[in-house]
Design a protein around this motif. Sequence first.
Motif, PDB file in Angstrom:
ATOM      1  N   TRP A 190     -79.995  46.305  16.133  1.00 29.45           N
ATOM      2  CA  TRP A 190     -79.275  47.225  16.993  1.00 29.45           C
ATOM      3  C   TRP A 190     -77.913  46.695  17.225  1.00 29.45           C
ATOM      4  N   ASP A 191     -78.132  45.401  17.636  1.00 31.04           N
ATOM      5  CA  ASP A 191     -76.712  44.736  18.019  1.00 31.04           C
ATOM      6  C   ASP A 191     -75.816  44.371  16.847  1.00 31.04           C
ATOM      7  N   GLN A 192     -76.426  43.939  15.842  1.00 31.97           N
ATOM      8  CA  GLN A 192     -75.464  43.846  14.553  1.00 31.97           C
ATOM      9  C   GLN A 192     -75.176  45.162  14.236  1.00 31.97           C
ATOM     10  N   THR A 193     -75.595  46.258  14.165  1.00 26.54           N
ATOM     11  CA  THR A 193     -75.055  47.438  13.878  1.00 26.54           C
ATOM     12  C   THR A 193     -73.914  47.947  14.761  1.00 26.54           C
ATOM     13  N   ALA A 194     -74.337  47.690  16.315  1.00 31.97           N
ATOM     14  CA  ALA A 194     -73.221  48.024  17.296  1.00 31.97           C
ATOM     15  C   ALA A 194     -71.865  47.265  16.910  1.00 31.97           C
ATOM     16  N   ARG A 195     -72.158  46.161  16.816  1.00 33.71           N
ATOM     17  CA  ARG A 195     -70.922  45.110  16.627  1.00 33.71           C
ATOM     18  C   ARG A 195     -70.033  45.279  15.161  1.00 33.71           C
ATOM     19  N   THR A 196     -70.915  45.782  14.248  1.00 29.47           N
ATOM     20  CA  THR A 196     -70.071  46.229  12.891  1.00 29.47           C
ATOM     21  C   THR A 196     -69.457  47.600  13.060  1.00 29.47           C
ATOM     22  N   MET A 197     -70.119  48.441  13.978  1.00 29.53           N
ATOM     23  CA  MET A 197     -69.311  49.791  14.139  1.00 29.53           C
ATOM     24  C   MET A 197     -68.121  49.617  14.916  1.00 29.53           C
ATOM     25  N   GLU A 198     -68.199  48.820  16.066  1.00 27.79           N
ATOM     26  CA  GLU A 198     -66.699  48.240  16.833  1.00 27.79           C
ATOM     27  C   GLU A 198     -65.840  47.728  15.827  1.00 27.79           C
ATOM     28  N   GLN A 199     -66.009  46.641  15.108  1.00 26.65           N
ATOM     29  CA  GLN A 199     -65.411  46.265  14.370  1.00 26.65           C
ATOM     30  C   GLN A 199     -64.600  47.185  13.318  1.00 26.65           C
ATOM     31  N   VAL A 200     -65.621  48.271  12.656  1.00 30.54           N
ATOM     32  CA  VAL A 200     -64.869  49.147  11.631  1.00 30.54           C
ATOM     33  C   VAL A 200     -64.194  49.997  12.497  1.00 30.54           C
ATOM     34  N   MET A 201     -64.544  50.729  13.618  1.00 33.51           N
ATOM     35  CA  MET A 201     -63.803  51.640  14.109  1.00 33.51           C
ATOM     36  C   MET A 201     -62.317  51.217  14.605  1.00 33.51           C
ATOM     37  N   ARG A 202     -62.380  49.934  14.987  1.00 39.59           N
ATOM     38  CA  ARG A 202     -61.123  49.270  15.535  1.00 39.59           C
ATOM     39  C   ARG A 202     -60.270  48.988  14.211  1.00 39.59           C
ATOM     40  N   THR A 203     -60.583  48.486  13.096  1.00 33.06           N
ATOM     41  CA  THR A 203     -59.899  48.106  11.940  1.00 33.06           C
ATOM     42  C   THR A 203     -59.485  49.127  11.430  1.00 33.06           C
ATOM     43  N   ALA A 204     -60.143  50.369  11.387  1.00 34.54           N
ATOM     44  CA  ALA A 204     -59.767  51.377  10.688  1.00 34.54           C
ATOM     45  C   ALA A 204     -58.801  52.595  11.670  1.00 34.54           C
ATOM     46  N   ALA A 247     -66.033  60.088  10.505  1.00 38.85           N
ATOM     47  CA  ALA A 247     -64.872  59.296  10.100  1.00 38.85           C
ATOM     48  C   ALA A 247     -65.293  57.728   9.715  1.00 38.85           C
ATOM     49  N   MET A 248     -66.049  57.110  10.600  1.00 35.01           N
ATOM     50  CA  MET A 248     -66.259  55.885  10.331  1.00 35.01           C
ATOM     51  C   MET A 248     -67.071  55.445   9.004  1.00 35.01           C
ATOM     52  N   VAL A 249     -68.182  56.656   8.989  1.00 36.75           N
ATOM     53  CA  VAL A 249     -69.039  56.536   7.709  1.00 36.75           C
ATOM     54  C   VAL A 249     -68.184  56.627   6.610  1.00 36.75           C
ATOM     55  N   LYS A 250     -67.498  57.551   6.483  1.00 35.10           N
ATOM     56  CA  LYS A 250     -66.638  57.849   5.209  1.00 35.10           C
ATOM     57  C   LYS A 250     -65.527  56.858   5.109  1.00 35.10           C
ATOM     58  N   SER A 251     -65.161  55.837   5.862  1.00 32.09           N
ATOM     59  CA  SER A 251     -64.171  54.906   5.724  1.00 32.09           C
ATOM     60  C   SER A 251     -64.709  53.952   4.674  1.00 32.09           C
ATOM     61  N   PRO A 252     -63.529  53.272   4.007  1.00 34.75           N
ATOM     62  CA  PRO A 252     -64.174  51.968   3.083  1.00 34.75           C
ATOM     63  C   PRO A 252     -64.450  50.855   3.802  1.00 34.75           C
ATOM     64  N   GLU A 253     -64.117  50.760   5.206  1.00 31.56           N
ATOM     65  CA  GLU A 253     -64.582  49.429   5.673  1.00 31.56           C
ATOM     66  C   GLU A 253     -65.862  49.354   6.007  1.00 31.56           C
ATOM     67  N   TRP A 254     -66.336  50.709   6.574  1.00 34.50           N
ATOM     68  CA  TRP A 254     -68.008  51.102   6.701  1.00 34.50           C
ATOM     69  C   TRP A 254     -68.840  50.770   5.685  1.00 34.50           C
ATOM     70  N   GLN A 255     -68.282  51.529   4.287  1.00 31.63           N
ATOM     71  CA  GLN A 255     -68.909  51.308   3.066  1.00 31.63           C
ATOM     72  C   GLN A 255     -69.175  49.869   2.407  1.00 31.63           C
ATOM     73  N   ALA A 256     -68.114  49.136   2.878  1.00 35.56           N
ATOM     74  CA  ALA A 256     -68.115  47.686   2.186  1.00 35.56           C
ATOM     75  C   ALA A 256     -69.118  46.761   3.355  1.00 35.56           C
ATOM     76  N   GLU A 257     -69.212  47.283   4.643  1.00 33.35           N
ATOM     77  CA  GLU A 257     -70.228  46.616   5.474  1.00 33.35           C
ATOM     78  C   GLU A 257     -71.653  46.896   5.037  1.00 33.35           C
ATOM     79  N   VAL A 258     -71.797  48.242   4.549  1.00 35.61           N
ATOM     80  CA  VAL A 258     -72.929  48.585   4.217  1.00 35.61           C
ATOM     81  C   VAL A 258     -73.662  47.874   3.083  1.00 35.61           C
ATOM     82  N   LYS A 259     -72.781  47.774   2.354  1.00 30.85           N
ATOM     83  CA  LYS A 259     -73.002  47.179   1.008  1.00 30.85           C
ATOM     84  C   LYS A 259     -73.272  45.627   1.094  1.00 30.85           C
ATOM     85  N   LYS A 260     -72.365  44.953   1.810  1.00 23.99           N
ATOM     86  CA  LYS A 260     -72.306  43.547   2.119  1.00 23.99           C
ATOM     87  C   LYS A 260     -73.739  43.266   2.781  1.00 23.99           C
TER      88      LYS A 260
END
Length: 324
Positions: free
Chosen positions: A46-60, A277-290
């Motif tokens: 859960w913590d990994q997911t939250a911090r990944t969301m935080e990073q993606v939302m700010r980056t995007a 919008a986050m889910v559809k962003s290339p930044e999120w898709q890259a994290e899901v794959k990684k």
Amino acid sequence: MKFDRRQALAVLAAAAALPMTARFAHAEQILEQVRFFVPANPGGGWDQTARTMEQVMRTAGLVGSAQVTNVGGAGGTVGLPQFINQWGGQGDGLMVSGLVMIGAIIANKSPVNLSMVTPIARLIGETEVIVVPKESPFQTLQDLVAALKADTAAVTWAGGSAGGTDHITAGLVAKAVGADVTKLAYVAYSGGGEAQAAILGNQVSCGISGWGEFSEQVAAGAIRALGISAEERIAGIDVPTFKEQGVDVTFTNWRGVFAPPDITDEDKAKLAALVDAMVKSPEWQAEVKKREWLDVYQPADAFAATIDEEMTRITGILQTLGLA
């Protein structure tokens, strides 16, 4: 300061070369800030997911700022009442949780449950993996199974909260191979980091959690993966499934986000738009794959229906295993 024509053209050309997110971050911003509430200690899924969301939302450029608050314990049932009572009506809050919490609510007979918060979206899925310390005598899942059948209580498991997906999967494995589920020696930890430390320190026989929590340590050779709970082998993950090793168990965990209770329809719509919008962003898709997550995105209404179905399904499983 005056610009001549050549300087003006140079400035325009430099601006045109900037990445789209840099040029239009302000225009794309949906919320000024978002605050993540994680009802678990740092280091887990859960913590990994939250911090990944935080990073993606700010980056995007979807939010101006973001922060994460952790309140761990009992599969989220310590933090959930705080989220309900202290965050109610606050339209910038998002709690990251998942299937684990449903099991913990049932197993702990919690007086609060997920019907008291606002479903926003299901995000990702993840299969469970059984790992052992690198010095373990168990070289295969069948070695572990043999030990379980010989003396179930002698095999100690490190995992997440009691009644959560790790506990359920361990119980399903024991039941499938004919071991005594009532003697399962399961040690519940409130965070993935604590469980990982117990495995690395040879304090337990094996560990079980989502693949993402152990993948780096497996790749580094610090621990070994014996089997994964997927229906079929997953591309990029060189770990055999339980089923192909004769253990007829499959199980997939999921994680999603919830808003506090009593928020306005406008705030709910903004949070739903932000996550979409986050889910559809290339930044999120890259994290899901990684991170080798499964994309199981569901918007709010479909997610709410899934939660109702999962309450029924997990209650049945826990009763069968004697955990509820």
